[in-house]
Scaffold this motif. Structure first.
Motif, short mmCIF file in Angstrom:
data_model
loop_
_atom_site.label_atom_id
_atom_site.label_comp_id
_atom_site.label_asym_id
_atom_site.label_seq_id
_atom_site.Cartn_x
_atom_site.Cartn_y
_atom_site.Cartn_z
N SER A 93 0.87 -1.18 0.00
CA SER A 93 0.00 0.00 0.00
C SER A 93 0.90 1.23 0.00
N GLU A 94 0.34 2.37 -0.32
CA GLU A 94 1.13 3.61 -0.29
C GLU A 94 1.66 3.88 1.11
N GLU A 95 0.87 3.52 2.13
CA GLU A 95 1.30 3.73 3.52
C GLU A 95 2.52 2.87 3.85
N LEU A 96 2.56 1.62 3.37
CA LEU A 96 3.71 0.75 3.61
C LEU A 96 4.95 1.29 2.91
N LYS A 97 4.79 1.78 1.68
CA LYS A 97 5.92 2.38 0.96
C LYS A 97 6.47 3.58 1.73
N GLU A 98 5.56 4.41 2.21
CA GLU A 98 5.96 5.61 2.96
C GLU A 98 6.64 5.22 4.28
N PHE A 99 6.10 4.19 4.94
CA PHE A 99 6.71 3.72 6.19
C PHE A 99 8.15 3.29 5.96
N ARG A 100 8.38 2.48 4.94
CA ARG A 100 9.74 1.99 4.69
C ARG A 100 10.68 3.13 4.32
N LYS A 101 10.19 4.07 3.56
CA LYS A 101 11.02 5.22 3.19
C LYS A 101 11.34 6.06 4.43
N ASP A 102 10.34 6.32 5.25
CA ASP A 102 10.52 7.08 6.48
C ASP A 102 11.51 6.37 7.41
N LEU A 103 11.34 5.06 7.57
CA LEU A 103 12.23 4.27 8.41
C LEU A 103 13.68 4.36 7.92
N ALA A 104 13.87 4.19 6.61
CA ALA A 104 15.21 4.26 6.03
C ALA A 104 15.84 5.63 6.24
N GLN A 105 15.08 6.68 6.02
CA GLN A 105 15.61 8.03 6.21
C GLN A 105 15.99 8.30 7.66
N GLU A 106 15.14 7.88 8.57
CA GLU A 106 15.40 8.12 9.99
C GLU A 106 16.62 7.33 10.49
N ILE A 107 16.70 6.06 10.15
CA ILE A 107 17.82 5.25 10.64
C ILE A 107 19.11 5.64 9.94
N THR A 108 19.05 5.88 8.64
CA THR A 108 20.24 6.32 7.92
C THR A 108 20.69 7.68 8.46
N GLY A 109 19.75 8.51 8.83
CA GLY A 109 20.06 9.83 9.37
C GLY A 109 20.80 9.80 10.71
N LEU A 110 20.77 8.67 11.40
CA LEU A 110 21.47 8.57 12.68
C LEU A 110 22.97 8.74 12.52
N LYS A 111 23.50 8.46 11.34
CA LYS A 111 24.94 8.60 11.09
C LYS A 111 25.42 10.01 11.41
N ARG A 112 24.56 11.00 11.16
CA ARG A 112 24.95 12.39 11.35
C ARG A 112 25.09 12.80 12.81
N PHE A 113 24.51 12.04 13.72
CA PHE A 113 24.46 12.46 15.11
C PHE A 113 25.51 11.83 16.01
N PHE A 114 26.40 11.05 15.43
CA PHE A 114 27.39 10.38 16.23
C PHE A 114 28.80 10.66 15.71
N ILE A 115 29.75 10.74 16.62
CA ILE A 115 31.15 10.95 16.24
C ILE A 115 31.63 9.76 15.42
N PHE A 116 31.31 8.57 15.86
CA PHE A 116 31.64 7.36 15.11
C PHE A 116 30.42 6.98 14.30
N ARG A 117 30.59 6.56 13.10
CA ARG A 117 29.46 6.20 12.23
C ARG A 117 28.80 4.94 12.80
N THR A 118 27.78 5.12 13.62
CA THR A 118 27.22 3.99 14.37
C THR A 118 26.26 3.14 13.56
N VAL A 119 25.74 3.65 12.48
CA VAL A 119 24.87 2.82 11.65
C VAL A 119 25.57 2.64 10.31
N ARG A 120 25.93 1.41 10.02
CA ARG A 120 26.54 1.10 8.72
C ARG A 120 25.57 0.19 7.98
#
Length: 154
Positions: A93-120
């Motif tokens: 569904s469009e909601e599932l597509k949006e959820f996965r995109k949102d999840l990817a952006q949020e978790i990938t975005g965690l890289k910016r908040f740490f001195i060491f790249r904690t999400v690879r």
């Protein structure tokens, strides 16, 4: 660092059906790519990835989940990726597509908040919606049997 994969795990009839397909293909064609370990039919939502800060990833995952209600999808036919993976196509569904995109952006975005790249990440991040939703039936040792397996399933 620990390794993670965020996935939707099938339940009920869909889980039984997918497991039956996986084991039937494995037995009939003597392939073992999906059945080497405990079979868990699933749709990958993000990953695989590693992190040194599991709490931050968990809290981020929970905050994304809280924004969404139940999401629908349909299973439709069989497909493949470059004759190396055979899967059941998932129509999200469009909601599932949006959820996965949102999840990817949020978790990938965690890289910016740490001195060491904690999400690879390795594999899908779905930031450009280039990874098809699917549930794998067979992969790895199917190269010489690919056409026979796909014809059998169809």
């Amino acid at each position: 660092m620990a390794h993670y994969l965020i996935e939707f795990r099938f339940r009920g009839y869909a889980k039984r059906y997918l497991k039956a397909c996986i084991f039937e293909v494995a037995k009939k064609f003597r392939v073992k790519g999906v059945v080497n370990k405990h079979v868990v039919p699933h749709i990958t939502l993000f990953g695989p990835f590693t992190t040194a800060d599991e709490r931050k990833v968990t809290s981020t995952f929970i905050s994304v989940c809280k924004k969404y209600n139940l999401m629908n999808f349909k299973l439709k036919g069989f497909g493949n990726f470059d004759k190396r993976v055979i899967f059941i196509e998932v129509i999200p569904s469009e909601e599932l597509k949006e959820f996965r995109k949102d999840l990817a952006q949020e978790i990938t975005g965690l890289k910016r908040f740490f001195i060491f790249r904690t999400v690879r990440t390795k594999g899908i991040t779905d930031l450009e919606d280039h990874h098809a939703f699917h549930a794998t039936i067979a992969f790895k040792d199917i190269k010489t049997k690919f056409h026979s397996i796909l014809a059998y399933l169809k």
